[in-house]
Enzyme design. Structure first.
Site, PDB file in Angstrom:
ATOM      1  N   GLN A   1       0.965  -0.978  -0.087  1.00 41.40           N
ATOM      2  CA  GLN A   1      -0.023  -0.012   0.021  1.00 41.40           C
ATOM      3  C   GLN A   1       0.887   1.007  -0.107  1.00 41.40           C
ATOM      4  O   GLN A   1       1.836   1.331   0.851  1.00 41.40           O
ATOM      5  CB  GLN A   1      -0.770  -0.204   1.025  1.00 41.40           C
TER       6      GLN A   1
ATOM      7  N   TYR B   1      -5.510  11.188   4.112  1.00 43.60           N
ATOM      8  CA  TYR B   1      -4.228  11.391   3.709  1.00 43.60           C
ATOM      9  C   TYR B   1      -4.184  12.249   2.449  1.00 43.60           C
ATOM     10  O   TYR B   1      -5.433  12.614   1.965  1.00 43.60           O
ATOM     11  CB  TYR B   1      -3.502  10.208   3.493  1.00 43.60           C
TER      12      TYR B   1
ATOM     13  N   ARG C   1      -7.653   2.183  -2.180  1.00 39.87           N
ATOM     14  CA  ARG C   1      -8.420   2.309  -0.854  1.00 39.87           C
ATOM     15  C   ARG C   1      -9.167   3.675  -0.788  1.00 39.87           C
ATOM     16  O   ARG C   1      -8.400   4.715  -0.953  1.00 39.87           O
ATOM     17  CB  ARG C   1      -7.566   2.092   0.493  1.00 39.87           C
TER      18      ARG C   1
END
Length: 246
Positions: free
Chosen positions: A45, A117, A165
């Site tokens: 990731q 993020y 994601r």
């Protein structure tokens, strides 16, 4: 293997793993090899923390974000807004990180565009006050995530796994809802599918609840409608085993 930062200004917490330079490849290769030695596939990731990065984690430098808006926590540093040219460079850095991941032996990557993020900051209306092609409409705010997906797919081809994601809630705002509501969510999932991901990984603070007021479908249900040809990973709080089975 979660939260691997792609840029020296990207780590959002102490001890985060990096893939921002070639000297990280050998260490990550040990992780990929250990996973694959037991017959599994290894997915890395990749992310950038954006305004969630503390200056002390990056040598006292100023963190970056879509707009110069500090995170809602005491003592948070006001980030530097990325220029249009710097946004383009960021896309390249995601691509470079993916090259390193494949060299390290990973079978694919998951682009982290969730939880507050950097990519999620671009998509979030109150964090992105830009007036250029990277801000404003839903499509413009999601554009950076879509461009990163396309850049990564061009790097790895069709053989390697590529996931994304995405979430509504954030590590510092569990209750956030996408401002365009259910119609917007369906568009988001359709655009992610069109960009070429193999799977969409959704996480919600309470994954079993309706995603929006005055509607009864969860975000997972909306994803299955908006991206019917894409594998959906349903993640988030379920509270008990019975709900998990459901």
């Amino acid at each position: 293997v979660e939260c691997c930062f792609i840029d020296p200004k990207g780590p959002a917490f102490p001890g985060a793993i990096g893939i921002d330079s070639d000297n990280k490849i050998a260490g990550l290769a040990r992780i990929a090899s250990a996973i694959k030695s037991k017959g599994s596939q290894a997915i890395l990731q990749i992310y950038h923390g954006g305004r969630m990065v503390e200056p002390e984690l990056i040598g006292g430098r100023t963190p970056v974000a879509p707009s110069a808006i500090a995170a809602p926590r005491e003592g948070a540093t006001t980030p530097q807004a990325l220029t249009g040219e710097e946004v383009e460079v960021m896309i390249t850095k995601f691509g470079d990180a993916v090259n390193r991941a494949i060299k390290a032996g990973f079978d694919g990557v998951e682009i982290h565009a969730a939880n507050g993020y950097l990519l999620d900051q671009f998509f979030t209306d109150y964090q992105n006050q830009r007036e250029d092609a990277w801000g404003g409409s839903l499509e413009n705010r999601l554009r950076l995530t879509l461009e990163v997906i396309r850049a990564v797919r061009n790097k790895i081809g069709r053989e390697a796994m590529l996931g994304v994601r995405i979430s509504q809630g954030k590590v510092n705002d569990f209750q956030h809802k996408w401002q365009e509501g259910e119609a917007g969510a369906l568009k988001v999932f359709a655009l992610l599918q069109e960009a070429g991901v193999d799977y969409i990984h959704i996480t919600e603070y309470k994954a079993w609840l309706p995603a929006f007021e005055n509607n009864d479908r969860s975000l997972v249900e909306l994803a299955r409608v908006g991206a019917p040809d894409t594998v959906i990973i349903a993640n988030g709080g379920l509270d008990d085993g019975e709900r998990a089975e459901e």
